[in-house]
Each structure stands twice: as structure tokens, then as C-alpha cells.
Design a protein around this motif. Structure first.
Motif, short mmCIF file in Angstrom:
data_model
loop_
_atom_site.label_atom_id
_atom_site.label_comp_id
_atom_site.label_asym_id
_atom_site.label_seq_id
_atom_site.Cartn_x
_atom_site.Cartn_y
_atom_site.Cartn_z
N GLU B 54 0.83 -1.20 0.00
CA GLU B 54 0.00 0.00 0.00
C GLU B 54 0.87 1.26 0.00
OE1 GLU B 54 -4.23 1.20 2.04
OE2 GLU B 54 -2.88 -0.08 3.16
N ARG B 55 0.34 2.29 -0.64
CA ARG B 55 1.06 3.57 -0.67
C ARG B 55 0.16 4.64 -0.05
NH1 ARG B 55 0.90 0.59 -4.68
NH2 ARG B 55 -0.86 1.75 -5.52
N ILE B 56 0.65 5.19 1.03
CA ILE B 56 -0.20 6.11 1.79
C ILE B 56 0.47 7.48 1.84
CG2 ILE B 56 -1.02 6.61 4.13
CD1 ILE B 56 -1.66 3.68 4.38
N LEU B 208 9.66 3.54 -7.18
CA LEU B 208 9.57 2.61 -6.05
C LEU B 208 8.15 2.07 -5.90
CD1 LEU B 208 11.48 4.05 -2.98
CD2 LEU B 208 11.74 1.83 -4.07
N ALA B 209 7.20 2.99 -6.03
CA ALA B 209 5.80 2.60 -5.89
C ALA B 209 5.44 1.57 -6.96
CB ALA B 209 4.89 3.82 -6.00
N GLU B 210 5.95 1.80 -8.15
CA GLU B 210 5.65 0.88 -9.25
C GLU B 210 6.17 -0.52 -8.99
OE1 GLU B 210 5.57 4.10 -12.94
OE2 GLU B 210 7.37 2.92 -12.53
N GLU B 211 7.19 -0.60 -8.14
CA GLU B 211 7.73 -1.92 -7.84
C GLU B 211 7.04 -2.59 -6.66
OE1 GLU B 211 11.90 -1.93 -7.60
OE2 GLU B 211 12.10 -1.03 -9.58
N GLY B 212 6.02 -1.92 -6.15
CA GLY B 212 5.23 -2.56 -5.10
C GLY B 212 5.73 -2.33 -3.70
N MET B 213 6.59 -1.33 -3.51
CA MET B 213 7.08 -1.03 -2.16
C MET B 213 5.94 -0.48 -1.29
SD MET B 213 9.65 -0.77 -0.04
CE MET B 213 11.23 -0.77 -0.89
N THR B 214 5.90 -0.91 -0.05
CA THR B 214 4.97 -0.33 0.91
C THR B 214 5.52 1.04 1.31
OG1 THR B 214 4.64 -2.55 1.75
CG2 THR B 214 3.75 -0.74 3.07
N MET B 215 4.73 2.07 1.11
CA MET B 215 5.27 3.41 1.35
C MET B 215 4.33 4.24 2.21
SD MET B 215 6.53 4.16 -2.55
CE MET B 215 7.00 5.84 -2.35
N LEU B 216 4.93 4.96 3.19
CA LEU B 216 4.19 5.98 3.92
C LEU B 216 4.90 7.29 3.67
CD1 LEU B 216 3.12 3.49 5.68
CD2 LEU B 216 2.79 5.24 7.42
N CYS B 217 4.15 8.25 3.20
CA CYS B 217 4.83 9.43 2.73
C CYS B 217 4.15 10.68 3.26
CB CYS B 217 4.79 9.39 1.21
SG CYS B 217 5.82 10.59 0.47
N VAL B 228 -0.19 8.38 -7.14
CA VAL B 228 0.47 7.19 -6.61
C VAL B 228 -0.25 6.57 -5.41
CG1 VAL B 228 2.62 6.35 -5.59
CG2 VAL B 228 2.71 7.99 -7.45
N ALA B 229 -0.88 7.42 -4.60
CA ALA B 229 -1.38 6.91 -3.32
C ALA B 229 -2.61 6.02 -3.49
CB ALA B 229 -1.72 8.07 -2.40
N ASN B 230 -2.73 5.03 -2.63
CA ASN B 230 -3.98 4.28 -2.52
C ASN B 230 -4.94 5.02 -1.61
OD1 ASN B 230 -1.61 2.05 -2.16
ND2 ASN B 230 -3.14 1.54 -3.70
N ARG B 231 -4.33 5.69 -0.62
CA ARG B 231 -5.11 6.35 0.41
C ARG B 231 -4.42 7.65 0.77
NH1 ARG B 231 -5.93 3.24 5.83
NH2 ARG B 231 -4.47 1.73 4.92
N VAL B 232 -5.20 8.66 1.04
CA VAL B 232 -4.63 9.89 1.57
C VAL B 232 -5.17 10.06 2.99
CG1 VAL B 232 -4.45 12.38 1.29
CG2 VAL B 232 -4.56 10.92 -0.72
N ILE B 233 -4.26 10.41 3.90
CA ILE B 233 -4.66 10.60 5.29
C ILE B 233 -4.44 12.05 5.64
CG2 ILE B 233 -3.98 10.11 7.66
CD1 ILE B 233 -3.53 7.24 6.81
N GLN B 237 -4.20 18.65 14.44
CA GLN B 237 -4.16 18.64 15.91
C GLN B 237 -3.90 17.25 16.49
OE1 GLN B 237 -7.62 20.61 17.43
NE2 GLN B 237 -7.42 22.27 15.95
N GLY B 238 -2.95 16.55 15.87
CA GLY B 238 -2.52 15.29 16.43
C GLY B 238 -3.46 14.12 16.21
N GLN B 239 -4.46 14.29 15.36
CA GLN B 239 -5.33 13.14 15.10
C GLN B 239 -5.62 13.00 13.61
OE1 GLN B 239 -8.74 14.01 17.65
NE2 GLN B 239 -7.62 15.91 18.01
N ILE B 240 -6.04 11.79 13.24
CA ILE B 240 -6.43 11.57 11.85
C ILE B 240 -7.85 12.10 11.69
CG2 ILE B 240 -6.92 9.82 10.11
CD1 ILE B 240 -4.70 8.13 11.35
N VAL B 241 -8.00 13.06 10.77
CA VAL B 241 -9.28 13.73 10.62
C VAL B 241 -10.08 13.11 9.48
CG1 VAL B 241 -10.37 15.92 9.98
CG2 VAL B 241 -8.46 15.91 11.58
N GLU B 242 -9.36 12.77 8.42
CA GLU B 242 -10.07 12.21 7.27
C GLU B 242 -9.14 11.28 6.52
OE1 GLU B 242 -12.34 15.05 5.14
OE2 GLU B 242 -12.83 13.67 3.50
N GLU B 243 -9.73 10.29 5.87
CA GLU B 243 -8.96 9.24 5.24
C GLU B 243 -9.78 8.76 4.06
OE1 GLU B 243 -7.86 6.46 8.31
OE2 GLU B 243 -7.45 4.93 6.81
N ASN B 244 -9.19 8.79 2.85
CA ASN B 244 -9.99 8.39 1.70
C ASN B 244 -9.08 8.09 0.52
OD1 ASN B 244 -12.31 7.85 0.24
ND2 ASN B 244 -13.35 9.69 1.02
#
Lengths: 385, 267
Positions: B54-56, B208-217, B228-233, B237-244
Motif C-alpha cells: 500500500e502507498r499512503i 519505487l511505488a511501481e515496484e510494489g514497495m509499501t510506502m508511507l509518505c 500514486v497513493a492508494n489512500r490519503v490521510i 491537531q494530532g489526530q487523523i481527521v479524514e482518510e480516503n
């Protein structure tokens, strides 16, 4: 209104020409650097006058009038003082240094055994020189020989009492031999110990940290003379009866620990200058604490504090003179001791002896200083971050 | 913020063929994680599950805790509550576990953090030789392979200070890859770069993403996120507000804070 044509095209490229004569050569340099303004001119002239006043008498005393050889004090004293020189003569008594040279180097080390310190000296130079010259290969082997094998060999040779070598007690040692032995051991012990103390002081483990801080602050808060006195007078009080160890060894330990405390603070300064990112870069690659320190942090930190490290070395080299207070005779002490030799006492003797000692000290310190500057330039990859 | 969107999505070409995301293999799992700096509560109730491949992309205003969060994943920061499980290993005070995790997780920093006293090649071989215990020659071959991949093999014997920012960041990526990591963390990898150099780094990351690397960016490169991303987070204020998914995230943000953030950076 006339129409002016604004366009212009160069038809021939200008060639580079030599700078005008006034900008080149010795005359230009002198004019720019020495006589650029009225103030400059006055300072230059004052400087020249000062040199003219000071230098000739020194040269005259140290070289022209100096006595280089002679059997005893008569060559260095005027007729009125019971010597052979004309009244009003003043010159360096190098004959004194010449006659006492062996003592200045080795103290009262027995004459027939002096080949031993000489051999140690030769080994020292033979191993140190290739270590200092970056181009010479096999640095690892060289370092092992210099820092591990040489001290053992030197110990056997200098102290003796084994392999058929007669034992030479350390109270007989003296002169440059003592100065260099103290300094060498001090340098070789204090740098690694200082690094460990500095790392310990920045450790997250409270016990390690406290021990290091207490050690450093205690030693730094005490004059070296006190440390030497304690090593020489007080330490035996704490040892069980019958256990004695050599006074020279005690002085060695005292000087080394003292230098280590200072070294620790110098190294700590370097450690603090390394950006957090370097630690994190190393951490993120999975390097262990010691790998991180050895490969990443210390090489950069030590490079930064080379001037401070060498400063401590130089300070320690000169501070070894203080061992005279626990009646050991380093170079300076043995020179001074010889002032009272009746066969050489003359008005010129003390000055000559002291200047000789000063020149020897200066040569070593200046050598260290220049070498450190060379290393700084060599290690400078010139790039920050 | 002129560089926020310096490289548009259309400029990066992405080949999605191999970008496979596993359904069952969990790379990172964060459960109810909290972190405090002294009294200050920086991260609040973070829950995140990252599948292998996954690429996040994590974005958010400065001070929202996004860097702190990904730095917790390789324990550059400690968390005080909750669980972080990386590659099946839970991060605790166990130093051995931490080193094991760090070996498998590569990290690229905003300021590169290359070692200035070592050459590019030495930067890339140090950890493989001493941490992975790979013979020097083999480590150098691997390093040259990755330096070729980031297109700077000719710089191998220079020092970091002699390279441009973009080149240095590509070296940093190569250095991480030399450890053969299973997960890569990027902490604002293009934020310290001149606009001209951002693209060369992003292209490397796309590769890197094309080669299937798990990435957090953590990045503000929205073009990259879109492509590139599968998901955007989105964090605030220190919390996850939205994820899609990126398309939904950029086109139909739901939380007010997200809408405000996007309206300010996409102009």
C-alpha cells in the motif's frame, strides 16, 4: 529630431592582457601591504625599528658571543668572575647544555644503560612518523604496533628487570625521557578515556551519567598540583599496608586522569555540535549505539574539536613540568637542578639552560600545532549539513 | 506556499501494472496510539492499518503531528500508549526488536541526513556491511545498482556536500534501499528542495511505488498523492481527521478542516 542608432556590434573580441606593472611583483606587494597609507607606513617603520632593536642583541648573545664547547664554568665566566672571558662579555653558555646534554635527555639513567631509552626513542619515531603521514599504508597494523606493542616493549626496555636487562628504578629517570613518557601515556590514555567520559556524560543512563559528571567536575575543580600531591602522598594512605606502587606510575595516572577530564569536555563540545539528523540517520539504518558513535558521530565530532584536543595535548605536555613538586625530574626540573652544579655555575648558565628547555618544549608544541592544522585541512570535506 | 503543488499530477507518469496491494498481509498496524511530549498531547488515538504494497500519503498543516506519527513507526519517537506493530513485531522498549524493525524500515528525511564525512558509496554501504553483515564487495555492488537506479552512479566517490539537494535526496533513497527494506517512510522528502529538483526525487519515488514497495509518505505534493497513493490521510491537531482514496479526498472532502486545508493549498 535626429534618429540615433542604438545598436552596436563588437567586430573584434578583446584579448586578455597582463595586468599593469604597478599591480604585479615585489614593489606592488610592498606598496599594497606595507605602505598603503600613512598609518600603515608608520606601523611598518615602527615594526622595523622594533626588530632592529631586539634581533641583533639576541643573535649576538645566542650565536656570535656564545660559547659552544668547554670543560667547565671558566669558559662562560669573565675574568672578574674567575673565568677566561674579557670583562663585559655576555653570551650564551651552550657549553653547559653541551656538557649536560645526556642528563637533560635521560636524567640519572645509568650511562651504560642509556642505549635502552635511545632505542625506545628510535622505535617511537620509526612508528610515529609513518602513522602521521597519511600516504603510508597499513595504518591499522601501524596503530596496533604504536599504541599496544610499543608501550609494552618500551616498558620492558626502560624498566628492565627481565630478559637479562638490569632493573632501572624510576627515580633515576629524568629529563626529556620523563617529559615524553608522561606526555605519551597521558595522550594515549586521556583521549579514549575522555571520549568515553564525554559519551557517558551524555548517556541516558542516570548512573553512568552521574559517575561521569562527578569524575569530570571533581578533577576539573582541582589543580593539577593537588592531583599530583594526592597521587603521590595521599594515595598510599588509602592502600593496604605493604602495598606500594611506583611514584612515577602514580604521577602517570594522575596526569592521565587529569587530562582525561579536560578531554571529556572538549569532546562533549564536539558531540553537541553534531546535528540530531545524523543520529536519526544512523538510527533509521539500524546501526547500534556503538556503531553509530564509532562510524558516524565521533569521526565528525572529533574532527570539529581537533583544535581543542591539540590544545589539551599541548597544555598537558607543558604541565608535566609540575611533577617536580613530587620530586621527579622532568626536562625543566633537571635543567634547573644543574644550575647548582658548582663546576658550571656562572651568570650565563641559568639563561642558557632555560632557553634550551624552552626551545625543546616549543619544538614539540609547535610540531603538534602544525600537524593538527594539517589534519584539519586534510579531513575537511568542506561540506556541511 | 509556492512549492506546494510544484509538480502537477499530469507531469508524473505512473505505471500501475505492478502496484499490487495485498488483502491479507498487514505491514503496519497502529492501534489506539497516543504520544505526549511532556505534558503536551501530540498524537491522539491514532488507528491505522497499512497493507503490504500500500502507498499512503499523509498530509496536514504544520504541527499536526504527521511527521511525529511516521517517526513512531521506526521508533525515532516513543509512543506512550497503544500499540504499533511493524512487520509482525510490536515496538516496545526492547532494543533488539527496535533494531530488527529499523532494519526492515527505510526512512528518508526532509534534510537527507547523509553522513557528510563519508563518500556517497560509503554512505550506502555502511549499514549493509555492519548491520546486515554483507561482504564489502557485495554491498558495493548493491549500492552501485541502486545508485544507477536513482541515476547518479557517477557520483559514487564524491562527498554529499558536493551534490545538489535533489541528488542528495536520491542518494538518501538509495541508501535506504541498500538495506533492502520492506517498508519505506518518507518524511517530507521534497520540502527542502529547490522547485527544479522536486521532480527528480518524485520520479524516483514513483519508480519505487511501481515496484510494489509499501510506502508511507508525508508530503505536500498533491500531484504525487493523486497519482500514486492508494489512500490519503489528513491529520490535524494530532489526530487523523479524514482518510480516503485520493480521488474522493481531493474532489469530495468531507470534514470542514479538510476542505479549508485543500482550499488553501490548491489554488
Amino acid at each position: 529630431m535626429t534618429q540615433t542608432d542604438l545598436s552596436w556590434v563588437r567586430t573584434e573580441m578583446a584579448q586578455a592582457m597582463p595586468a599593469p606593472a604597478g599591480e604585479r611583483g615585489l614593489v606592488a606587494w610592498v606598496r599594497k601591504n606595507l605602505f598603503a597609507s600613512v598609518g600603515d607606513t608608520i606601523l611598518t617603520l615602527l615594526g622595523l625599528v622594533l626588530v632592529a632593536l631586539i634581533l641583533p642583541p639576541i643573535i649576538d648573545w645566542a650565536f656570535v658571543q656564545a660559547v659552544w664547547t668547554g670543560p667547565d664554568r671558566t669558559v662562560c665566566a669573565t675574568i672578574a668572575q674567575g673565568g677566561i672571558q674579557p670583562d663585559g662579555w655576555s653570551g650564551a653558555c651552550w657549553a653547559f647544555v653541551n656538557a649536560k646534554f645526556g642528563q637533560f635527555m635521560f636524567g640519572r639513567y645509568p650511562l651504560e644503560e642509556r642505549w635502552r631509552p635511545i632505542l625506545v626513542g628510535i622505535l617511537f619515531v620509526a612508528l610515529l612518523a609513518p602513522l602521521l603521514i597519511p600516504r603510508v599504508p597499513h595504518k591499522g597494523l601501524n596503530a596496533v604496533l604504536f599504541f599496544l606493542v610499543l608501550p609494552i616493549v618500551a616498558f620492558i626496555l626502560l624498566v628492565g628487570g627481565m630478559f637479562g636487562l638490569p632493573h632501572v628504578e624510576t627515580p633515576l629517570w629524568g629529563g626529556l625521557l620523563v617529559t615524553l613518557t608522561l606526555s605519551f601515556v597521558g595522550i594515549v590514555v586521556s583521549l579514549p578515556l575522555g571520549i568515553l567520559l564525554a559519551l557517558g556524560r551524555r548517556s541516558r543512563m542516570p548512573v553512568v551519567k552521574t559517575i561521569c559528571i562527578v569524575f569530570i567536575e571533581t578533577i576539573r575543580g582541582i589543580p593539577l598540583i593537588t592531583v599530583l600531591f594526592m597521587a603521590s602522598v595521599m594515595l598510599p594512605l588509602f592502600l593496604p599496608a605493604g602495598v606500594t606502587f611506583d611514584k612515577f606510575l602514580r604521577a602517570l595516572i594522575g596526569v592521565s586522569l587529569f587530562a582525561a577530564a579536560y578531554m571529556a569536555e572538549v569532546v562533549r563540545g564536539g558531540l553537541q555540535a553534531i546535528p540530531k539528523g545524523q543520529y536519526e540517520g544512523a538510527d533509521s539504518l539500524g546501526l547500534s549505539y556503538w556503531q553509530k558513535m564509532y562510524f558516524i558521530v565521533l569521526p565528525q565530532a572529533l574532527k570539529l574539536v581537533i583544535p581543542g584536543i591539540v590544545n589539551t595535548f599541548i597544555g598537558m605536555f607543558k604541565d608535566t613540568s609540575l611533577v617536580y613538586i613530587i620530586s621527579m625530574f622532568d626536562l625543566l626540573a633537571i635543567v634547573r637542578q644543574n644550575f647548582s652544579d658548582a663546576s658550571w655555575a656562572s651568570p650565563q648558565t641559568p639563561a642558557s639552560g632555560l632557553i634550551f628547555a624552552a626551545v625543546v618544549f616549543w619544538l614539540f608544541c609547535f610540531g603538534m600545532s602544525r600537524y593538527s592544522m594539517f589534519m584539519e585541512r586534510r579531513l575537511d570535506t568542506g561540506h556541511k549539513r | 506556499m509556492a512549492t506546494e503543488n510544484a509538480v502537477g499530477a499530469e507531469e508524473l507518469s505512473v505505471n500501475t501494472k505492478k502496484m499490487h496491494v495485498s488483502d491479507t498481509d498487514v505491514a503496519i498496524e497502529i492501534v489506539g496510539m497516543h504520544k505526549w511530549y511532556g505534558e503536551f498531547h501530540v498524537l491522539k488515538d491514532i488507528n491505522l492499518k497499512v497493507m503490504r504494497g500500500e502507498r499512503i500519503v499523509i498530509c496536514g498543516p504544520s504541527g499536526s503531528g504527521k511527521s511525529t506519527m511516521i517517526r513512531c513507526i521506526n521508533r525515532l519517537e516513543e509512543h506512550q500508549k497503544g500499540k504499533i506493530i511493524v512487520d509482525g513485531k510490536e515496538l516496545t522498549n526492547d532494543l533488539k526488536k527496535i533494531d530488527e524493525v529499523r532494519r526492515e524500515v527505510g526512512m528518508v528525511f526532509q534534510h537527507f541526513n547523509l553522513f557528510p564525512h563519508l563518500t556517497i558509496l560509503e554512505n550506502c554501504t555502511l549499514a549493509p556491511i555492519w548491520v546486515r553483515k554483507i561482504p564489502k564487495k557485495q554491498a558495493e555492488e548493491t549500492a552501485m545498482h541502486f545508485l544507477k537506479r536513482v541515476k547518479i552512479p557517477e557520483q559514487a566517490h564524491k562527498y554529499p556536500g558536493q551534490l545538489s539537494g535533489g541528488q542528495q535526496q536520491r542518494v538518501a533513497i538509495a541508501r535506504s534501499l541498500c538495506m533492502n527494506p520492506r517498508i519505506m517512510l518518507f518524511d517530507e522528502p521534497t520540502s527542502a528542495l529547490d522547485p527544479e529538483m522536486i521532480k527528480e526525487v518524485l520520479e524516483t519515488m514513483v519508480g519505487l511505488a511501481e515496484e510494489g514497495m509499501t510506502m508511507l509518505c508525508v508530503t505536500h505534493e498533491m500531484g504525487f498523492a493523486r497519482k500514486v497513493a492508494n489512500r490519503v490521510i489528513f491529520m490535524d491537531q494530532g489526530q487523523i481527521v479524514e482518510e480516503n482514496t485520493p480521488v474522493e479526498f481531493f474532489d469530495h472532502p468531507r470534514h470542514e478542516r479538510t476542505k479549508l486545508f485543500l482550499s488553501q493549498i490548491l489554488h
